[in-house]
Design a protein around this motif. Structure first.
Motif, PDB file in Angstrom:
ATOM      1  N   ASP A  10     -59.475 -25.931 116.686  1.00 54.33           N
ATOM      2  CA  ASP A  10     -59.422 -26.979 115.669  1.00 54.33           C
ATOM      3  C   ASP A  10     -58.313 -27.949 116.004  1.00 54.33           C
ATOM      4  O   ASP A  10     -57.581 -27.762 117.000  1.00 54.33           O
ATOM      5  N   LEU A  11     -58.194 -28.967 115.176  1.00 54.75           N
ATOM      6  CA  LEU A  11     -57.083 -29.909 115.236  1.00 54.75           C
ATOM      7  C   LEU A  11     -56.045 -29.453 114.215  1.00 54.75           C
ATOM      8  O   LEU A  11     -56.370 -29.228 113.038  1.00 54.75           O
ATOM      9  N   ARG A  38     -56.159 -20.974 129.177  1.00 50.20           N
ATOM     10  CA  ARG A  38     -56.322 -22.328 128.657  1.00 50.20           C
ATOM     11  C   ARG A  38     -56.257 -23.328 129.796  1.00 50.20           C
ATOM     12  O   ARG A  38     -55.646 -23.063 130.837  1.00 50.20           O
ATOM     13  N   ALA A  40     -55.574 -27.516 130.128  1.00 50.40           N
ATOM     14  CA  ALA A  40     -55.295 -28.831 129.573  1.00 50.40           C
ATOM     15  C   ALA A  40     -55.829 -29.890 130.530  1.00 50.40           C
ATOM     16  O   ALA A  40     -55.997 -29.616 131.728  1.00 50.40           O
ATOM     17  N   PRO A  87     -47.532 -29.611 120.657  1.00 48.44           N
ATOM     18  CA  PRO A  87     -48.499 -30.491 121.341  1.00 48.44           C
ATOM     19  C   PRO A  87     -48.842 -29.998 122.745  1.00 48.44           C
ATOM     20  O   PRO A  87     -49.977 -30.189 123.204  1.00 48.44           O
ATOM     21  N   THR A  90     -52.032 -27.978 123.431  1.00 44.51           N
ATOM     22  CA  THR A  90     -53.351 -28.619 123.417  1.00 44.51           C
ATOM     23  C   THR A  90     -54.098 -28.304 124.706  1.00 44.51           C
ATOM     24  O   THR A  90     -53.595 -28.543 125.802  1.00 44.51           O
ATOM     25  N   GLN A 116     -61.868 -25.840 121.777  1.00 47.53           N
ATOM     26  CA  GLN A 116     -60.823 -26.858 121.874  1.00 47.53           C
ATOM     27  C   GLN A 116     -59.750 -26.649 120.808  1.00 47.53           C
ATOM     28  O   GLN A 116     -60.051 -26.513 119.621  1.00 47.53           O
ATOM     29  N   THR A 118     -56.363 -28.657 119.574  1.00 48.08           N
ATOM     30  CA  THR A 118     -55.599 -29.896 119.673  1.00 48.08           C
ATOM     31  C   THR A 118     -54.448 -29.846 118.674  1.00 48.08           C
ATOM     32  O   THR A 118     -54.674 -29.617 117.483  1.00 48.08           O
ATOM     33  N   SER A 120     -51.405 -31.992 117.142  1.00 45.96           N
ATOM     34  CA  SER A 120     -50.866 -33.346 117.003  1.00 45.96           C
ATOM     35  C   SER A 120     -49.377 -33.285 116.671  1.00 45.96           C
ATOM     36  O   SER A 120     -48.904 -32.357 116.027  1.00 45.96           O
TER      37      SER A 120
END
Length: 121
Positions: A10-11, A38, A40, A87, A90, A116, A118, A120
């Motif tokens: 999620d974001l 992961r 990036a 961040p 991500t 995904q 992400t 912020s």
């Protein structure tokens, strides 16, 4: 053949938490270590955490103290609890499962399709 399906990406804002799940199905009787990697954008895929059937774990230095991997052998699930997200976390997160032969040697690594995450700032 092993099928792995991830969920939970999620974001989220920096400092937040997420829990990723991975469900294994198919020929799963000889799955040994499972884990999360992961990737990036523009970077190589890297191991985040792994766990043996007995619960022995290892983590990338960058996530130690923030991420926790766990598994439920009865449900054929592996989880990644991610806290204090940054961040830099991500990436697309992939679940993997190692299949072993009767001697305990890994002969195949199965991968999920990825989820995904992400973060912020």
């Amino acid at each position: 053949q092993v099928k792995l399906v991830e969920s939970g990406g999620d974001l989220v804002q920096a400092g937040g938490s997420l829990r990723l799940s991975c469900a294994a199905s198919g020929t799963i009787f000889n799955i040994n270590t499972m884990g999360w990697d992961r990737q990036a954008p523009g970077k190589q895929r890297e191991l985040v955490a792994a766990i043996t059937p007995g619960g022995f774990t290892n983590y990338a230095d960058s996530v130690k103290g923030r991420f926790t991997i766990s598994r439920d052998n009865a449900k054929n699930m592996v989880y990644l609890q991610m806290n204090s997200l940054k961040p830099d976390d991500t990436a697309v997160y992939y679940c993997h499962a190692d299949r072993v032969d009767r001697y305990g040697a890994v002969y195949e690594r199965a991968w999920g399709q990825g989820t995904q995450v992400t973060v912020s700032s």
